[in-house]
Design an enzyme around this catalytic site. Structure first.
Site, PDB file in Angstrom:
ATOM      1  CE  LYS A  34      -0.344  -0.280   5.023  1.00 40.13           C
ATOM      2  NZ  LYS A  34      -1.206  -0.190   6.202  1.00 40.13           N
ATOM      3  CE1 TYR A 255      13.099  32.164   4.083  1.00 37.52           C
ATOM      4  CE2 TYR A 255      13.452  29.816   3.690  1.00 37.52           C
ATOM      5  CZ  TYR A 255      13.121  31.084   3.210  1.00 37.52           C
ATOM      6  OH  TYR A 255      12.824  31.259   1.883  1.00 37.52           O
TER       7      TYR A 255
END
Length: 357
Positions: A34, A255
């Protein structure tokens, strides 16, 4: 070309499948593929997992892709169908359904003749305490007995909530419920082992085991690495150094200017970021590997880049950086980010180039 790559080692994937066979030699193996084979790419993974007895998926779309790729093994929809009109597609493609509530049971009975003519098994889910999907005890006994009376061949299935924990009291509770239902519904095929349970409880392997993350070379345990388990990492996530900066004491990086150089430093900029699926936040120091040396991230991860401390390393532009793989295990990256390896593997974006070897 920007160098951000995901390399899939099919030999390692096949090795891990054979490891499951060694651990559970008498059980059939339902390989869980999956979520695009846990982010590894379904097409690439199926060829290495071709010796599986069956495959497990979460939804019909994933099952159909397996058939389109030419694989004819049984496929189990572990959440079953989501609407009645999916039942005909199930029958046309010889898929097997997990059922976990009354509506699915009603849909199944409407297609009884075709389902049985195709000799498809019904997987019946026991909710033994995880409280996601399944019929609770003792209702499930009535469900299974009625299905058997109607001529269906059933597989009793369950999922452990805490198989990765040695001493969680839920483990014994779930085991005992499963064994009670098994005894009450005998004879019946049984399946309850995920990756952790396959390794821990050989007495519970029964007829089918359902390996997932162990196939892909990540550990289901917080305190045991894949090397401890004799498994091999399948995915290597890597990038390259694209710039080098020498910074002075007191200068800041990235940042938010969250980190400050406490000495003269060499900082390398790497062509990877959260836009590629590398996690932005980490709760403990995080590292990558450059030229066989483990080095620290320095500052915030941005969308397309990260900064790493290469002071004293003599690093060069173009040097490869292993984000996770053989040397820096995905489980260790996950731990630094307060999550699990499963999540990191599954959430990679499509931007990194895929390489299969």
């Amino acid at each position: 070309m920007r160098q951000a790559t995901v390399t899939i080692n099919r030999d390692a994937l096949q090795y891990n499948l054979n490891r499951v066979k060694q651990l559970a030699p008498k059980a059939k193996i339902v390989s869980m593929v999956k979520a695009n084979a846990y982010g590894h790419g379904l097409e690439n993974s199926l060829s290495a997992l071709a010796q599986s007895d069956a495959f497990g998926v979460a939804c019909l779309e994933e099952a159909i892709e397996i058939r389109q790729l030419g694989f004819n093994q049984p496929v189990t929809l572990i959440e079953g169908v989501f609407s009645e009109d999916e039942m005909q597609i199930v029958l046309d493609n010889h898929f097997e359904c997990m059922i976990h509530h009354q509506q699915q049971l009603d849909w199944l009975r409407q297609y009884k003749t075709q389902y049985q003519e195709k000799k498809l098994k019904v997987w019946v889910k026991l909710n033994s305490g995880m409280n996601r999907l399944g019929f609770k005890f003792p209702e499930i006994i009535n469900v299974i007995q009625s299905l058997k009376a109607d001529g269906f061949e059933c597989v009793l299935a369950m999922h452990f909530a805490n198989a990765d924990s040695d001493d969680h009291p839920m483990n014994e509770q779930q085991k005992q419920q499963f064994l009670q239902v098994r005894e009450a519904c005998a004879p019946i095929l049984c399946s309850c082992c995920n990756s952790a349970a396959i390794i821990k409880w050989p007495e519970l392997h029964f007829d089918y085991v359902r390996p997932g993350v162990m196939l892909y070379g990540a550990s289901p345990f917080a305190d045991r690495s894949v090397h401890d388990l004799d498994l091999k990492p399948v995915m290597t996530f890597s990038a390259e150094i694209i710039a080098l900066n020498h910074i002075h004491t007191g200068e800041k990086v990235g940042y938010g200017s969250t980190v400050t150089a406490e000495k003269e430093m060499d900082i390398a900029i790497v062509s990877i970021g959260y836009g590629d699926g590398y996690p932005r936040a980490y709760v403990s120091p995080n590292t990558v590997v450059v030229n066989d040396q483990t080095v620290n991230l320095f500052g915030r991860v941005s969308m397309d880049m990260m900064s790493i401390d290469v002071t004293g390393l003599n690093a060069s532009i173009g040097d490869a950086v292993e984000l996770w793989g053989e040397q820096r295990l995905v489980d260790d990256v996950a731990k630094a980010n307060g999550t699990i390896g499963y999540e990191l593997l599954c959430r990679l974006s499509n931007r990194p180039v895929r390489i299969v070897k």
